[in-house]
Design a protein around this motif. Sequence first.
Motif, PDB file in Angstrom:
ATOM      1  N   VAL A  48       3.463 -73.115  -7.965  1.00  0.00           N
ATOM      2  CA  VAL A  48       4.100 -72.139  -8.844  1.00  0.00           C
ATOM      3  C   VAL A  48       3.117 -70.993  -9.044  1.00  0.00           C
ATOM      4  N   ARG A  49       3.612 -69.776  -8.877  1.00  0.00           N
ATOM      5  CA  ARG A  49       2.770 -68.598  -9.078  1.00  0.00           C
ATOM      6  C   ARG A  49       3.483 -67.658 -10.043  1.00  0.00           C
ATOM      7  N   ILE A  50       2.754 -67.242 -11.079  1.00  0.00           N
ATOM      8  CA  ILE A  50       3.267 -66.308 -12.077  1.00  0.00           C
ATOM      9  C   ILE A  50       2.376 -65.072 -12.036  1.00  0.00           C
ATOM     10  N   ASP A  51       2.996 -63.910 -11.890  1.00  0.00           N
ATOM     11  CA  ASP A  51       2.268 -62.637 -11.874  1.00  0.00           C
ATOM     12  C   ASP A  51       2.693 -61.795 -13.069  1.00  0.00           C
ATOM     13  N   GLY A  52       1.716 -61.173 -13.709  1.00  0.00           N
ATOM     14  CA  GLY A  52       1.993 -60.216 -14.772  1.00  0.00           C
ATOM     15  C   GLY A  52       2.610 -60.809 -16.014  1.00  0.00           C
ATOM     16  N   MET A  53       1.921 -61.753 -16.655  1.00  0.00           N
ATOM     17  CA  MET A  53       2.430 -62.342 -17.887  1.00  0.00           C
ATOM     18  C   MET A  53       1.763 -61.683 -19.084  1.00  0.00           C
ATOM     19  N   ASP A  54       2.569 -61.186 -20.001  1.00  0.00           N
ATOM     20  CA  ASP A  54       2.082 -60.568 -21.238  1.00  0.00           C
ATOM     21  C   ASP A  54       2.729 -61.269 -22.421  1.00  0.00           C
ATOM     22  N   LEU A  55       1.904 -61.766 -23.331  1.00  0.00           N
ATOM     23  CA  LEU A  55       2.384 -62.399 -24.554  1.00  0.00           C
ATOM     24  C   LEU A  55       1.818 -61.633 -25.732  1.00  0.00           C
ATOM     25  N   LEU A  56       2.691 -61.174 -26.609  1.00  0.00           N
ATOM     26  CA  LEU A  56       2.280 -60.467 -27.823  1.00  0.00           C
ATOM     27  C   LEU A  56       2.770 -61.259 -29.023  1.00  0.00           C
ATOM     28  N   VAL A  57       1.879 -61.462 -29.991  1.00  0.00           N
ATOM     29  CA  VAL A  57       2.225 -62.157 -31.226  1.00  0.00           C
ATOM     30  C   VAL A  57       1.728 -61.306 -32.380  1.00  0.00           C
ATOM     31  N   GLU A  73       6.457 -60.731 -15.079  1.00  0.00           N
ATOM     32  CA  GLU A  73       6.916 -59.818 -14.036  1.00  0.00           C
ATOM     33  C   GLU A  73       7.499 -60.556 -12.827  1.00  0.00           C
ATOM     34  N   LYS A  74       6.756 -61.538 -12.291  1.00  0.00           N
ATOM     35  CA  LYS A  74       7.220 -62.251 -11.092  1.00  0.00           C
ATOM     36  C   LYS A  74       6.952 -63.739 -11.215  1.00  0.00           C
ATOM     37  N   LEU A  75       7.857 -64.518 -10.635  1.00  0.00           N
ATOM     38  CA  LEU A  75       7.705 -65.969 -10.567  1.00  0.00           C
ATOM     39  C   LEU A  75       8.139 -66.419  -9.181  1.00  0.00           C
ATOM     40  N   GLN A  76       7.357 -67.310  -8.599  1.00  0.00           N
ATOM     41  CA  GLN A  76       7.735 -67.890  -7.315  1.00  0.00           C
ATOM     42  C   GLN A  76       7.373 -69.368  -7.321  1.00  0.00           C
ATOM     43  N   GLY A  93      12.983 -56.453 -10.784  1.00  0.00           N
ATOM     44  CA  GLY A  93      12.811 -56.343 -12.225  1.00  0.00           C
ATOM     45  C   GLY A  93      11.893 -57.427 -12.748  1.00  0.00           C
ATOM     46  N   PRO A  94      11.597 -57.421 -14.023  1.00  0.00           N
ATOM     47  CA  PRO A  94      10.822 -58.536 -14.568  1.00  0.00           C
ATOM     48  C   PRO A  94      11.623 -59.825 -14.457  1.00  0.00           C
ATOM     49  N   PHE A  95      10.944 -60.921 -14.140  1.00  0.00           N
ATOM     50  CA  PHE A  95      11.606 -62.226 -14.070  1.00  0.00           C
ATOM     51  C   PHE A  95      12.162 -62.603 -15.434  1.00  0.00           C
ATOM     52  N   LEU A 119      16.847 -62.094 -18.027  1.00  0.00           N
ATOM     53  CA  LEU A 119      16.350 -62.594 -16.749  1.00  0.00           C
ATOM     54  C   LEU A 119      16.623 -61.549 -15.677  1.00  0.00           C
ATOM     55  N   GLY A 120      15.670 -61.378 -14.776  1.00  0.00           N
ATOM     56  CA  GLY A 120      15.850 -60.461 -13.660  1.00  0.00           C
ATOM     57  C   GLY A 120      16.631 -61.115 -12.534  1.00  0.00           C
ATOM     58  N   GLU A 121      16.715 -60.417 -11.413  1.00  0.00           N
ATOM     59  CA  GLU A 121      17.434 -60.939 -10.250  1.00  0.00           C
ATOM     60  C   GLU A 121      16.603 -62.032  -9.584  1.00  0.00           C
ATOM     61  N   LEU A 122      17.261 -63.155  -9.260  1.00  0.00           N
ATOM     62  CA  LEU A 122      16.577 -64.327  -8.726  1.00  0.00           C
ATOM     63  C   LEU A 122      17.229 -64.785  -7.431  1.00  0.00           C
ATOM     64  N   GLU A 123      16.439 -65.450  -6.595  1.00  0.00           N
ATOM     65  CA  GLU A 123      16.961 -66.114  -5.403  1.00  0.00           C
ATOM     66  C   GLU A 123      16.473 -67.548  -5.408  1.00  0.00           C
ATOM     67  N   ALA A 124      17.347 -68.463  -4.978  1.00  0.00           N
ATOM     68  CA  ALA A 124      16.991 -69.877  -4.910  1.00  0.00           C
ATOM     69  C   ALA A 124      17.520 -70.468  -3.622  1.00  0.00           C
ATOM     70  N   ALA A 125      16.756 -71.390  -3.049  1.00  0.00           N
ATOM     71  CA  ALA A 125      17.163 -72.096  -1.840  1.00  0.00           C
ATOM     72  C   ALA A 125      16.711 -73.545  -1.945  1.00  0.00           C
ATOM     73  N   VAL A 126      17.665 -74.478  -1.895  1.00  0.00           N
ATOM     74  CA  VAL A 126      17.348 -75.892  -1.976  1.00  0.00           C
ATOM     75  C   VAL A 126      18.014 -76.595  -0.803  1.00  0.00           C
ATOM     76  N   ASP A 127      17.230 -77.364  -0.053  1.00  0.00           N
ATOM     77  CA  ASP A 127      17.791 -78.131   1.062  1.00  0.00           C
ATOM     78  C   ASP A 127      17.599 -79.627   0.794  1.00  0.00           C
ATOM     79  N   ASP A 128      17.969 -80.465   1.733  1.00  0.00           N
ATOM     80  CA  ASP A 128      17.867 -81.917   1.553  1.00  0.00           C
ATOM     81  C   ASP A 128      16.431 -82.368   1.326  1.00  0.00           C
ATOM     82  N   VAL A 129      15.479 -81.746   2.053  1.00  0.00           N
ATOM     83  CA  VAL A 129      14.074 -82.137   1.931  1.00  0.00           C
ATOM     84  C   VAL A 129      13.570 -81.867   0.518  1.00  0.00           C
TER      85      VAL A 129
END
Length: 134
Positions: A48-57, A73-76, A93-95, A119-129
């Motif tokens: 799992v890779r997360i790019d550009g995470m900003d948390l403000l409290v 910003e991005k998640l993969q 867009g932002p994830f 939520l931004g635009e997402l793509e998913a691909a799941v196969d049998d494996v």
Amino acid sequence: TTKRVAVVTVRPRAWQEAIVERVDCSINLRTIAVALVGETPRCERFGVRIDGMDLLVGAEKDEDMRMFSLTVEKLQVDRLHPTPEVIFASVRGPFLKGHILREDCNSSHVMLGSGDLTLGELEAAVDDVTGEAL
């Protein structure tokens, strides 16, 4: 190289004395990557890779409210074994973008004054494996 980070909670000593009226905290991570390891065979199964995470409290003592804002910003998510494949990724867009305003924080009841999640635009691909690996 691998960089390790620690979580540190900081609270002013004067918070209880009402000297501090507002506290703001900002956490910015440019990139964070995590690998999930399987036992048989022992290897990295998913990444799992997360790019550009900003948390403000922010916290207002007089108003008794807290504001939380999170942007990713991005998640993969990748399957790494037996064959590498991207199974989930943000593409435009932002994830994730979220904001919550919590009121009456000292109460035993949680009161959310407002909140939104996008939520931004997402793509998913799941196969049998991938299904068998889960």
